[in-house]
Design an enzyme around this catalytic site. Structure first.
Site, PDB file in Angstrom:
ATOM      1  N   TYR A  56       2.058  -3.861   8.220  1.00  0.00           N
ATOM      2  CA  TYR A  56       3.580  -4.001   7.481  1.00  0.00           C
ATOM      3  C   TYR A  56       4.088  -5.424   7.810  1.00  0.00           C
ATOM      4  O   TYR A  56       4.681  -5.622   8.865  1.00  0.00           O
ATOM      5  CB  TYR A  56       4.482  -2.772   8.248  1.00  0.00           C
ATOM      6  CG  TYR A  56       3.921  -1.558   7.996  1.00  0.00           C
ATOM      7  CD1 TYR A  56       3.262  -1.100   6.906  1.00  0.00           C
ATOM      8  CD2 TYR A  56       4.379  -0.595   8.934  1.00  0.00           C
ATOM      9  CE1 TYR A  56       2.605   0.235   7.077  1.00  0.00           C
ATOM     10  CE2 TYR A  56       3.939   0.755   8.842  1.00  0.00           C
ATOM     11  CZ  TYR A  56       3.011   1.044   7.858  1.00  0.00           C
ATOM     12  OH  TYR A  56       2.565   2.516   7.648  1.00  0.00           O
ATOM     13  N   HIS A 141      -5.772   3.830  10.349  1.00  0.00           N
ATOM     14  CA  HIS A 141      -4.745   3.393   9.283  1.00  0.00           C
ATOM     15  C   HIS A 141      -5.743   3.363   8.102  1.00  0.00           C
ATOM     16  O   HIS A 141      -6.367   2.421   8.002  1.00  0.00           O
ATOM     17  CB  HIS A 141      -4.377   2.360   9.547  1.00  0.00           C
ATOM     18  CG  HIS A 141      -2.949   1.924   8.717  1.00  0.00           C
ATOM     19  ND1 HIS A 141      -2.094   0.849   8.686  1.00  0.00           N
ATOM     20  CD2 HIS A 141      -2.421   2.756   7.617  1.00  0.00           C
ATOM     21  CE1 HIS A 141      -1.197   1.169   7.976  1.00  0.00           C
ATOM     22  NE2 HIS A 141      -1.329   2.298   7.267  1.00  0.00           N
TER      23      HIS A 141
END
Length: 330
Positions: A56, A141
């Protein structure tokens, strides 16, 4: 705000979690001041579970979240981050990262790495960016194209770190339901972070993942309950799964909204409450880029949704009759 432990462990999550991808300048910039105000508003609303990732904003989300939580009592909140992408500095930082969705300078490149060494290096870097001494939850992830390495190398590394007490809980975070179901069956993870696949518009998580998670005592944290915007503000041009929503889905979302309005319930409130109808669901995670959005999510979750609303949705065919729905007294 109520909390529950993940899986069979002791790591708690509040029923509403703050997703910090927007604090990494997801799609458009957020100021440092607004990022801090967002976390402050979430805290004031009772949220004590915060989720981030190196992906992110090329680490910006982790740095901002760590800074915003720095003066909070560490034992009072749960923080999750993710492994699978290492950040490698570029020799020359040119352009931006918008191709990957973040309005930040392209100072680093992401390198997929689900090796045991990669897991440890990723967590060490995250701790440095967060300025913390421990991670409460570590998720694999998006191992969509790396399933075998994630199973044979990354998962055992996380399992060892959990046994050592370096992390409190481990899991997998994905935008699909099929591979997480495999991890639930074949490993001893505590949790699945499932994004966009258990909402009023998309119940693919119910086919296999949620039943097997409930059977094995694995908790599910549901993200993307607004399906990237359509269920927050249904209208032509709204987004679904980060693309312009097809007309048929817009129509369906507007029909959902109309039923909610007849019961005096905002669609956002119904979308947030819906996942809790399944016993495997421990928390709903909502990404917020402002204090107002964080406060609104907490407010919506407190709105009572009557049983009659779910019954009407099923009668009209907007939900399948066998989809579990939360009880009003929840």
């Amino acid at each position: 705000m109520r909390s529950t432990p993940l899986g069979t462990g002791t790591t708690p999550v509040t029923e509403l979690s703050l997703g910090a991808a927007p604090l990494g300048n997801l799609f458009r910039p957020v100021t440092d001041e607004d990022a801090t105000a967002t976390v402050d508003a979430a805290w004031t609303a009772g949220i004590r579970t915060f989720d981030t990732a190196p992906h992110y904003g090329l680490g910006l989300s982790e740095r901002r979240l760590g800074a915003a939580l720095r003066d909070r009592p560490r034992e009072q909140y749960t923080l999750s981050t993710k492994v699978g992408r290492l950040l490698r500095p570029r020799a020359e930082a040119t352009g931006d990262d918008l191709a990957d969705g973040f309005a930040v300078p392209a100072t680093h490149e992401r390198v997929w790495d689900f090796s045991a060494d990669g897991v440890r290096r990723s967590l060490e870097s995250s701790l440095e960016r967060l300025d913390l001494d421990r991670i409460d939850i570590a998720y694999l992830h998006d191992p969509d194209d790396h399933a075998e390495q994630a199973l044979s190398e990354a998962y055992p590394a996380l399992e060892a770190l959990r046994a050592e007490g370096v992390v409190g809980a481990i899991g997998i975070g994905m935008n699909q339901a099929e591979m997480p179901a495999r991890f639930v069956r074949e490993t001893d993870i505590d949790a699945v972070l499932l994004a966009g696949r258990y909402s009023l518009l998309d119940q693919r998580g119910l086919t296999e993942l949620l039943p097997v998670a409930a059977e094995r005592g694995v908790s599910v944290v549901v993200g993307g309950v607004f399906n990237s915007g359509l269920l927050a503000d249904p209208r032509p041009g709204a987004t679904f799964d980060y693309a312009t929503a097809p007309d048929a889905l817009v129509t369906r979302a507007l029909e959902l909204q109309a039923v909610c309005e007849r019961h005096g319930v905002p669609l956002r409130a119904a979308a947030l409450r819906f996942p809790f109808g399944h016993p495997a669901v421990a928390s709903v995670l909502v990404g917020s880029r402002s204090a107002a959005e964080a406060a609104d999510a907490a407010l919506m979750l407190r709105i009572r949704v009557p049983d009659a609303l779910w019954a009407d949705l099923k009668e009209l065919g907007l939900l399948a009759v066998d989809v579990p729905t939360p009880k009003e007294e929840y």
